[in-house]
Scaffold this motif. Sequence first.
Motif, PDB file in Angstrom:
ATOM      1  N   MET A   1       0.846  -1.060   0.107  1.00  0.00           N
ATOM      2  CA  MET A   1       0.022  -0.048  -0.108  1.00  0.00           C
ATOM      3  C   MET A   1       0.649   1.538  -0.179  1.00  0.00           C
ATOM      4  N   ALA A   2       0.749   1.977  -0.748  1.00  0.00           N
ATOM      5  CA  ALA A   2       1.606   3.427  -1.049  1.00  0.00           C
ATOM      6  C   ALA A   2       1.042   4.390   0.048  1.00  0.00           C
ATOM      7  N   GLU A   3       2.043   5.063   0.667  1.00  0.00           N
ATOM      8  CA  GLU A   3       1.840   6.051   1.619  1.00  0.00           C
ATOM      9  C   GLU A   3       2.067   7.561   0.913  1.00  0.00           C
ATOM     10  N   LEU A   4       1.179   8.472   1.338  1.00  0.00           N
ATOM     11  CA  LEU A   4       1.201   9.727   0.682  1.00  0.00           C
ATOM     12  C   LEU A   4       1.373  10.655   1.826  1.00  0.00           C
ATOM     13  N   LEU A   5       2.094  11.885   1.163  1.00  0.00           N
ATOM     14  CA  LEU A   5       2.341  12.753   2.273  1.00  0.00           C
ATOM     15  C   LEU A   5       1.948  14.240   1.525  1.00  0.00           C
ATOM     16  N   GLY A   6       1.169  15.014   1.970  1.00  0.00           N
ATOM     17  CA  GLY A   6       0.560  16.145   1.540  1.00  0.00           C
ATOM     18  C   GLY A   6       1.615  17.575   2.098  1.00  0.00           C
ATOM     19  N   LEU A   7       2.108  18.227   1.312  1.00  0.00           N
ATOM     20  CA  LEU A   7       2.810  19.377   2.133  1.00  0.00           C
ATOM     21  C   LEU A   7       2.276  20.768   1.120  1.00  0.00           C
ATOM     22  N   GLY A   8       2.086  21.897   1.916  1.00  0.00           N
ATOM     23  CA  GLY A   8       1.772  22.758   1.168  1.00  0.00           C
ATOM     24  C   GLY A   8       2.790  23.860   1.225  1.00  0.00           C
ATOM     25  N   VAL A   9       3.456  24.658   0.032  1.00  0.00           N
ATOM     26  CA  VAL A   9       4.414  25.672   0.051  1.00  0.00           C
ATOM     27  C   VAL A   9       4.039  26.614  -0.853  1.00  0.00           C
ATOM     28  N   THR A  10       5.037  27.885  -0.752  1.00  0.00           N
ATOM     29  CA  THR A  10       4.708  28.999  -1.867  1.00  0.00           C
ATOM     30  C   THR A  10       6.053  28.800  -2.550  1.00  0.00           C
ATOM     31  N   HIS A  11       5.782  29.351  -3.984  1.00  0.00           N
ATOM     32  CA  HIS A  11       6.892  29.370  -4.736  1.00  0.00           C
ATOM     33  C   HIS A  11       7.070  30.935  -5.090  1.00  0.00           C
ATOM     34  N   TYR A  12       6.787  31.745  -4.173  1.00  0.00           N
ATOM     35  CA  TYR A  12       6.809  33.208  -4.354  1.00  0.00           C
ATOM     36  C   TYR A  12       8.314  33.697  -4.670  1.00  0.00           C
ATOM     37  N   VAL A  88       8.744  13.152  -5.397  1.00  0.00           N
ATOM     38  CA  VAL A  88       7.855  14.327  -4.996  1.00  0.00           C
ATOM     39  C   VAL A  88       6.963  14.966  -6.287  1.00  0.00           C
ATOM     40  N   VAL A  89       5.801  14.878  -6.053  1.00  0.00           N
ATOM     41  CA  VAL A  89       4.801  15.446  -6.979  1.00  0.00           C
ATOM     42  C   VAL A  89       4.751  16.877  -6.563  1.00  0.00           C
ATOM     43  N   ILE A  90       5.028  17.910  -7.774  1.00  0.00           N
ATOM     44  CA  ILE A  90       4.968  19.245  -7.461  1.00  0.00           C
ATOM     45  C   ILE A  90       3.884  19.731  -8.255  1.00  0.00           C
ATOM     46  N   TRP A  91       2.478  20.151  -7.730  1.00  0.00           N
ATOM     47  CA  TRP A  91       1.621  20.918  -8.499  1.00  0.00           C
ATOM     48  C   TRP A  91       1.986  22.427  -8.522  1.00  0.00           C
TER      49      TRP A  91
END
Length: 215
Positions: A1-12, A88-91
């Motif tokens: 089973m895959a594990e996912l970690l969601g993180l939110g940052v700025t690219h300012y 790492v997936v970067i949206w």
Amino acid sequence: MAELLGLGVTHYPGLMAPADEMHAVLTRALASNKVPAEFKDPARWPAAMRREWDANQDAGAAREHRRRLVEGFRAVRTALDAFKPDFVVIWGDDQYENFIEDGVPAFCVFALDEIESRPFERKGFYRAENVWGEPRDTVFRTAGHSAGASFIAANLLKRGFDVAYAYRMRYALGLPHAFINTVLYLDYDRRGFPYPVVPFHVNCYGSSVIAKRGA
């Protein structure tokens, strides 16, 4: 089973500039003939904005802004290192860099093995120097994860999502700034960034990305 970690940052982009350049977005707006004169009058600004502008006459507000941002990025990097991701997936949004008049997909997953980027050559929010003192022609090599990207794209398509995919970047400077800035800031202390990246483009500008050239 895959594990996912969601993180939110700025690219300012201002974060890569010296403190006295971090406010360049507002400075450009004040100098623009597209901004009505009444909105350039600080007396019409919200009280909090006026206080911050006054506090930044010696770049003090910018230094505090940087402190908060860097503290946050260091916390995110600590969480990322503890998680030890395969990739790492970067949206991120594309602001008239890779996607221009010949095609703007709503979504695009990039299946890359490696990409070289020259982020300091982009016309950005600082005139000459960056906060790290690195040469303007510095090249950053970012590992990709083509297998992970292909898996994501293939399964989104199977589930009815109209997602594009690509095996190379057209942008002359490598990764568009939404992606490369994220990597640069997650490695703000220049310890190295060992994780492969899957750039995932989202057109959050809609039709205005062409009309306004992403600005």
